[in-house]
Motif scaffolding. Structure first.
Motif: not given
Length: 567
Positions: A139, A143, A164, A192, A397
């Motif tokens: 993750i 990011c 995402y 993400n 994010s």
């Protein structure tokens, strides 16, 4: 470089047991391995599957929706008819509720738990074993601003990058198409979100997940060269231990009172570890938490963002004012981004579930200690992801619009509803004082009703579901402080001693800081004891078997202020 590299690698997991070689035994063992490994996923995150045959029927055993991989049992893997699932491989995509209904219709038997929403991806990937999990390292890599390029340099054609999106039927179909078009692919990197790995053996599937984490860490390490990785250093000096303890004793009941929704209770979990204190006291850490969660699972537990207090907020008035501002900001975000379906439901919950206290640590809330711990663990993942991403170039994010869309996505809203119905005292905390013949009965009845119980002066620990306080009843202030530290506060004091009003007066101070009247219940002969102070409703019950029922009735009636009930 960051706490990501030093994150504990394990948490409590069910014993994997012996491996017999059947697909169900293999996937059960693998789920325990993945679910118990904090480098791969957090509590309740990810899902696991295996393919095989029952009689002459091809079957997919898919982990159930919302189960915790570390604690799965055979019942958590419903059997689905694989051929029926594969009929959807090239079908016109269904909307979310229709997809869930269609997946449920493939169940081999009717009395199974509902499978996870990623079921179709597990079915469509051409491998006997498939895992989806949420590793901090992967993750974090997805990011950072140049995460796609660094992932391509590290993984090459062995991985697919997937931006995402909400996990619907079209996502499963697109992923299957892209994997089929890239024969050397062994990983899907979900930006993400996490990863998919697969293999023809359970052991290799697990090893692929570990390999993905190691390679993501290597890519992060390359990106972080020359950077300090300290989140800008300290903005606030952490308080010394005694000062921190005294301030937490004052603020935890204030937080508990302000974070509770209507009259429903809440339990607080407090993290004052050095890593947590360093993060909340740093220059960039609290600010970056406002950019969104480290993983979509946090939208169900933590919410889109925590409440980050400033040093000037660390008073009772400051905490209450900050929570008021948080609620207003959430309402504004909802108005900016909620679609028509979300507006029909209204805001889901506008109160913070995680609060950052500079110089002190992190406070997380939930209906019971287990849910508060999950909320805390999910925020710990966000913290870990932020630290690693910031050290590697910056943290990005989900946008506010994506966060609201996911929080009010019908499938996301259904997930918490899969829990069993709570007891009538769920979220309530009861401090029981005294060791008498009635203690066991009172504690057991409260537990059955769903209350969280702290027991003072009860002798040796006899129940694992009760917090046994170490402080002696002769030191009532210490008893109350320990109960506050365990749960954030409490709603009811059940006094089985009948000898010392100092405990009641100490409890009344906690009730006052929580901002709602508490309940003082004496059980057994009272000797005429009466309390006429503020913040307390008084119950007198001579029959210990009726204590829990009296508390249930009192907590479901509108508060009346301080009263005496001598019936």
């Amino acid at each position: 470089m960051s706490s990501l590299i030093n994150v504990p690698t394990t948490r409590a997991a069910s014993s994997p047991g012996a491996v017999t070689g059947s697909p169900t035994d293999e996937v059960l063992r693998r789920s325990h391995l993945v679910g118990g490994n904090l480098t791969l996923t957090r509590a309740g995150g990810g899902n696991f599957s295996a393919k095989g045959v029952v009689g002459d029927v091809p079957v997919l055993w898919m982990s159930s929706w919302g189960c915790d991989g570390a604690a799965t049992t055979a019942e958590d893997f419903p059997a689905l008819r694989l051929d029926d699932l594969l009929e959807l491989r090239h079908a016109v995509p269904l909307d979310g509720p229709a997809m869930v209904e269609r997946i449920a219709a493939t169940a081999l038997t009717a009395d199974q738990r509902p499978p996870g929403i990623e079921t179709l991806t597990h079915a469509f990937l051409p491998a006997a074993h498939v895992d989806h999990c949420h590793p901090d390292a992967v993750i974090s890599l997805t990011c950072i601003p140049d995460g796609r390029e660094r992932a391509a340099a590290e993984f090459g054609d062995e991985a697919i990058w997937f931006d995402y999106r909400q996990f619907d039927m079209s996502v499963a179909q697109e992923l299957a198409d892209r994997v089929a078009a890239q024969p050397g692919c062994r990983f899907v990197l979900l930006a993400n979100h996490g990863i998919f790995t697969w293999a023809d053996t359970s052991d290799q599937c697990y090893r692929n997940s570990l390999e993905a984490v190691a390679r993501a860490r290597r890519a992060l390490g390359a990106a972080a060269r020359g950077r300090s990785g300290d989140l800008g250093g300290s903005a606030v000096r952490p308080l010394v231990a005694d000062q921190a303890d005294d301030l937490l004793d004052e603020l935890l009941p204030v937080l508990r009172g302000a974070m509770r929704e209507d009259r429903r209770g809440i339990v607080l979990s407090t993290d004052t570890s050095p890593d947590a204190v360093r993060f909340v006291s740093s220059v960039r850490g609290p600010e970056l938490t406002q950019a969104g969660p480290g993983c979509p699972d946090s939208l169900v537990t933590v919410g889109y963002r925590p409440l980050a207090l400033t040093p000037t907020d660390l008073t009772a008035e400051g905490v209450r004012a900050a929570i008021g501002r948080y609620r207003s900001a959430y309402a504004a975000m909802f108005e900016r981004h909620a679609d028509a379906a979300a507006r029909r439901h209204g805001p889901r919950r506008d109160l913070p579930r995680v609060v950052l206290l500079p110089g002190l640590g992190v406070v997380a809330g939930g209906a019971d200690p287990a849910q508060a711990a999950i909320c805390a663990e999910h925020f710990a993942q966000t913290r870990s992801v932020i630290e690693a991403a910031d050290a590697a170039g910056g943290y990005r994010s989900l946008t506010e619009r994506q966060g609201i869309a996911d929080e009010y996505w019908p499938l996301m809203r259904l997930k918490p509803l899969l829990r069993t119905a709570p007891g009538r005292l769920a979220g309530s905390v009861v401090l029981v004082a005294g060791a008498t013949e009635a203690t066991g009965r009172v504690v057991a009845d409260l537990h059955v009703a769903g209350a969280n119980v702290a027991l003072a002066g009860g002798g040796e620990p006899s129940r694992p579901d009760v917090v046994h306080l170490r402080a002696r009843l002769s030191a009532p202030d210490a008893v109350v402080r320990e109960a506050v530290r365990a749960f954030g506060g409490f709603d009811v004091l059940v006094d089985l001693t009948g000898v010392d009003d100092r405990l009641l007066h100490a409890a009344a101070a906690v009730f006052a800081r929580q901002g709602t009247p508490g309940i003082f219940c004496t059980a057994g002969p009272t000797g005429g004891r009466v309390y006429d102070g503020e913040h307390v409703d008084v119950l007198v019950e001579e029959d210990p078997s009726m204590v829990a029922e009296r508390i249930i009735v009192a907590t479901t009636e509108p508060p009346q202020g301080s009263t005496e009930d001598a019936s």
